[in-house]
Write an enzyme that holds these catalytic residues in place. Structure first.
Site, mmCIF file in Angstrom:
data_model
loop_
_atom_site.group_PDB
_atom_site.id
_atom_site.type_symbol
_atom_site.label_atom_id
_atom_site.label_comp_id
_atom_site.label_asym_id
_atom_site.label_seq_id
_atom_site.Cartn_x
_atom_site.Cartn_y
_atom_site.Cartn_z
ATOM 1 N N ASP A 177 -3.589 2.020 -3.789
ATOM 2 C CA ASP A 177 -3.118 3.386 -4.026
ATOM 3 C C ASP A 177 -1.597 3.429 -4.218
ATOM 4 O OD1 ASP A 177 -5.769 3.913 -3.410
ATOM 5 O OD2 ASP A 177 -5.348 4.576 -1.367
ATOM 6 N N ARG B 285 -8.659 5.680 -7.921
ATOM 7 C CA ARG B 285 -9.799 6.227 -7.187
ATOM 8 C C ARG B 285 -9.437 7.642 -6.715
ATOM 9 N NH1 ARG B 285 -10.076 3.447 -1.160
ATOM 10 N NH2 ARG B 285 -7.848 3.520 -0.666
ATOM 11 N N GLN C 280 0.838 -1.199 0.000
ATOM 12 C CA GLN C 280 0.000 0.000 0.000
ATOM 13 C C GLN C 280 0.872 1.247 0.000
ATOM 14 O OE1 GLN C 280 -3.018 0.107 3.050
ATOM 15 N NE2 GLN C 280 -3.672 2.182 2.538
#
Length: 534
Positions: free
Chosen positions: A371, A439, A349
């Site tokens: 991410d 996102r 991450q």
């Protein structure tokens, strides 16, 4: 001339003089009271009340004066903010508070540096409007990074004095004001000739710097883990570079093959540092800091770079905290005009934190899960391999989370001529893991994929919302242009207002090396190959 005509002329002159007198008196009144004039200027900004309060009774005659006044007000606010940010150290007794304070104090100082160089550059006409927008964008991102870090460790109230200072609003105003000038010069820049000369900061010596046959011979220091080496750690070489009087030229650190277990910070005082490795398989810098381990995302980085003009070639940046430790950064870069060539970034991450300013990645490998390319830089990835790994059970992969928080920031993530693939550990379970192109981390998130191969592991919807919300659907800009491969079919993509299937080359060109990072003006000095346009 008749007496009547003389009288009429005299009367006309008296009336004109009286009019001039009343106009000058009104101007004097406006100058002393500030009122209407500064209100008129401030109404053109996103935060007019903050503008009026910060600028007081000034009276800018022209928009250029207004821009300088706004910057001076922002810089003054930044110095005030620095004072009470420094005072927070007395309230930071716990490890978590110390981590947040350390980040925020450094980030506020960086904001002062960027505002100051913008102000001086514009006053002396030594920088472009594009430079100004880049540095203003970075100065705002610094503060947003401080706030994000405090939220991660549940210490939002701890940094409330910084949030309430009005500094973020005044920088946002400056971004909006400078955007006017940026639009005015944009056409001239876009029509500039490929043969334009190098900018003022590029020396003749630097222009051939990275030619393969010469750079190893020109290393200033050599780092090697072997016994008897003068520099056995990378940090010791950086400490040496900061002690000597080396001017503004490149300082090349040749890092021989080996695994270097270090957490490295390259500050603003260390400009034009070059990390030259023996290849991404052989020269590896690794750490294991994470948010679960008590660090902020910002401070979890194995390597953090702020100094302008950083270059890395043939190196792996790694964070081994693993998928269970939440955010754990391998590289954090806020280095303006920085280049990463034939490097690898490995984590889970938040692997690669492209924090701020202009960055270029060529022939790189980026591995991660959630991410794993994130931040608010203006950054182009060209001919790179984007590799999603196997996440924890129940997790989905998010390749990007771009952090543009203001509509006037000239930032975004552009992935061009690259390949989006499943990493070896994901391939056996690819059917049970959802992978998305990105996102929206912040309200004006901006990411595009152009002429890139997208494999079948990417969900047909392409993009994911932030949680179960419709956050930023109307304000983000996500786009795909000329992509191919089984995961590039756009028929079932999200229907958000901010998502674009780009068909116009003109629209796509906004996200090229030339347009997004003004790369033609500085990348040639590095001798790293790049494609300027589409």
């Amino acid at each position: 001339m008749s007496p009547i005509k003389i009288f009429v002329s005299f009367l006309t002159l008296i009336i004109l003089l009286l009019c001039l007198f009343f106009v000058s008196m009104q101007a004097l009144h406006d100058s002393s009271a500030g009122g209407d004039d500064i209100n008129r200027w401030c109404k053109t900004t996103p935060h007019p009340d903050n503008c009026k309060h910060s600028l007081g009774h000034g009276e800018p005659r022209f928009r250029a004066d207004f821009r300088i006044m706004a910057l001076e007000a922002a810089l003054k606010l930044a110095h005030h903010t620095q004072t009470f940010t420094g005072a927070l150290v007395n309230h930071g007794r716990t490890k978590r508070k110390k981590a947040v304070w350390k980040d925020c104090y450094k980030l506020v100082n960086n904001t002062i540096l960027q505002l100051n160089q913008t102000l001086i550059g514009l006053k002396t006409s030594k920088i472009s409007d594009f430079d100004a927008q880049t540095w203003l964008s970075a100065s705002l991102t610094n503060l947003q990074t401080c706030f994000s870090g405090s939220g991660e460790l549940n210490l939002t109230s701890f940094v409330s004095p910084i949030r309430l200072s009005g500094l973020t609003e005044m920088i946002s105003n400056s971004l909006a004001i400078n955007q006017f000038f940026l639009k005015q010069t944009e056409n001239n820049y876009n029509n500039s000739d490929d043969s334009e000369d190098f900018p003022w900061w590029v020396t003749e010596k630097d222009r051939k710097l990275l030619q393969t046959e010469s750079i190893y011979k020109r290393a200033n220091v050599i780092v090697s883990p072997a016994k008897g080496s003068k520099f056995r750690t990378i940090q010791s070489a950086l400490d040496y570079a900061s002690r000597i009087n080396r001017g503004n030229g490149r300082f090349i650190i040749y890092i021989r093959r080996g695994v270097y277990r270090e957490n490295i910070e390259i500050g603003n005082d260390l400009k034009n540092i070059v990390f030259l490795g023996d290849g991404l398989r052989y020269t590896i810098i690794t750490g294991d800091r994470s948010v679960a381990g008590g660090f902020t995302t910002y401070s979890s980085a194995t390597v953090g770079v702020d100094g302008t003009g950083f270059i890395a070639r043939g190196i792996t940046f790694r964070n081994t905290a693993g998928p269970t430790k939440a955010q754990a950064v391998a590289l954090r870069s806020a280095s303006d005009l920085s280049v990463f060539y034939a490097c690898s970034f490995e984590g889970y991450q938040d692997t690669l934190f492209v924090l701020a300013q202009r960055q270029f990645y060529k022939l790189c490998y980026i591995y991660g899960t959630i991410d794993f390319i994130f931040g608010n830089a203006a950054v182009v990835f060209q001919n790179c391999m984007i590799l999603a790994r196997k996440p924890l059970s129940g997790q989905a992969n998010m390749i990007t989370a771009q952090g543009r928080g203001d509509p006037f920031q000239n930032t975004g993530i552009s992935i061009h001529n690259s390949r989006v693939m499943a990493a070896p550990d994901l391939k056996p379970v690819v059917g049970s893991v959802q992978t998305f192109l990105g996102r929206p981390w912040q309200e004006y998130s901006r990411t595009v994929f152009m002429k890139t191969f997208i494999d079948a592991h990417v969900n047909p919807k392409g993009w994911s919302p932030w949680g179960n919300t419709d956050f930023a659907f109307k304000t983000l800009y996500y786009g795909e242009y000329g992509c191919f491969g089984p995961g590039a079919v756009t028929q079932n993509r999200v229907k958000w207002p901010g998502y674009h299937i780009i068909t116009s080359a003109s629209e796509a060109s906004q996200f090229t090396v030339e347009r997004l990072i003004a790369g033609r003006a500085w990348l040639r000095a590095t001798e790293v190959p790049f494609i300027s346009g589409l």
